[in-house]
Design an enzyme around this catalytic site. Structure first.
Site, PDB file in Angstrom:
ATOM      1  N   CYS A   1      11.579   0.260   4.440  1.00  0.00           N
ATOM      2  CA  CYS A   1      12.175   1.572   4.170  1.00  0.00           C
ATOM      3  C   CYS A   1      12.729   2.187   5.456  1.00  0.00           C
ATOM      4  CB  CYS A   1      11.154   2.444   3.443  1.00  0.00           C
ATOM      5  SG  CYS A   1      11.992   3.650   2.410  1.00  0.00           S
TER       6      CYS A   1
ATOM      7  N   HIS B   1       8.418  -0.117  -0.656  1.00  0.00           N
ATOM      8  CA  HIS B   1       7.125  -0.041   0.044  1.00  0.00           C
ATOM      9  C   HIS B   1       6.158  -1.111  -0.483  1.00  0.00           C
ATOM     10  CE1 HIS B   1       7.488   3.816   2.310  1.00  0.00           C
ATOM     11  NE2 HIS B   1       8.510   3.944   1.482  1.00  0.00           N
TER      12      HIS B   1
ATOM     13  N   GLU C   1       3.550  -2.202   0.779  1.00  0.00           N
ATOM     14  CA  GLU C   1       2.141  -1.886   1.099  1.00  0.00           C
ATOM     15  C   GLU C   1       1.494  -1.077  -0.019  1.00  0.00           C
ATOM     16  OE1 GLU C   1       4.705  -0.325   2.224  1.00  0.00           O
ATOM     17  OE2 GLU C   1       4.294   1.797   2.582  1.00  0.00           O
TER      18      GLU C   1
HETATM   19  N1  GLN Z   1      14.398   8.727   3.579  1.00  0.00           N
HETATM   20  C1  GLN Z   1      13.794   8.109   4.734  1.00  0.00           C
HETATM   21  C2  GLN Z   1      14.815   7.953   5.870  1.00  0.00           C
HETATM   22  O1  GLN Z   1      15.937   8.156   5.704  1.00  0.00           O
HETATM   23  C3  GLN Z   1      13.173   6.764   4.395  1.00  0.00           C
HETATM   24  C4  GLN Z   1      12.125   6.961   3.342  1.00  0.00           C
HETATM   25  C5  GLN Z   1      10.926   6.076   3.459  1.00  0.00           C
HETATM   26  O2  GLN Z   1      10.686   5.411   4.484  1.00  0.00           O
HETATM   27  N2  GLN Z   1      10.127   6.086   2.442  1.00  0.00           N
HETATM   28  O3  GLN Z   1      14.472   7.636   6.935  1.00  0.00           O
END
Ligand code: GLN
Length: 204
Positions: A84, A175, A177
């Protein structure tokens, strides 16, 4: 006599996000997790996970702690898995809005790409990992909108990659995890780290 190879030491960047859940997943997959907050702590690691969080905040932390350049160097030479916000940090180009990145993964990524109403969801994807469909938990997720020829797509959402591998690097826009009953994603990263270690042992 059969001797088990030593367990790999895999760092988890412990700035933000659920790094403890990544550490648990790594331990379950046969690695020794190590929390990383300072550049000295990168030394001697066999791999690293950059977890989710808010990539703009993580960038500020990396710059304030003088960690950015060391982290970039580590990503150029060792296995790294970004999830992410971690995937955003690895990409060569970040959009919406543009921001600095480590630039090691040949991909263009768009932050917060799924809008507000559906900013969190759980979906399933066909995957090149062994086994059934993969459960993917998305939280204010980014979208990978372009990948270079050396990037292999392992899972997707609406035709866009959600899990990719490029040599020693892996990135997920979800995610893994948060799916404790299915450790295939972390296992494939630990396998990647182990295969690098075996190659190194053979060469020495
Ligand atoms: N929206 C976050 C970003 O732009 C990422 C979201 C996340 O890691 N769950 O960095």
């Amino acid at each position: 006599m059969h001797v088990d190879p030593p367990k790999p030491h895999i760092g988890v960047l412990a700035i933000q996000g659920d790094y403890a859940a990544h550490a648990r997943a790594l331990a379950e997959c046969g690695a020794i997790p190590v929390e990383v907050r300072k550049r000295e702590e990168l030394r001697g690691l066999d791999g690293l996970i950059i977890p989710g969080g808010e990539s703009s905040t993580m960038l500020k932390f990396l710059e304030r702690r003088d960690l950015f350049d060391d982290l970039k160097q580590f990503c150029q030479s060792s296995p790294v898995f970004g999830t992410c916000a971690g995937a955003i940090l690895l990409a060569r180009e970040v959009r919406n809005p543009p921001q600095a990145s480590l630039g090691v993964l040949d991909a263009v990524i768009e932050r917060n790409a799924y809008g507000r109403q559906i900013d969190s969801s759980i979906l399933f994807s066909e995957t090149k990992l062994p086994g059934d469909k993969l459960e993917m938990v998305f939280i204010r997720a980014p979208r990978i909108v372009e990948t270079g020829p050396s990037v292999e797509v392992l899972a997707h959402r609406d035709g866009r990659p959600t899990l990719v591998r490029q040599g020693k690097l892996m990135a997920a826009t979800f995610h893994p995890e948060l799916t404790p009953d299915d450790r295939r994603v972390h296992q494939s990263f630990v396998d990647l780290v182990n295969s690098g270690l075996r190659k190194k042992m053979k060469a020495s």
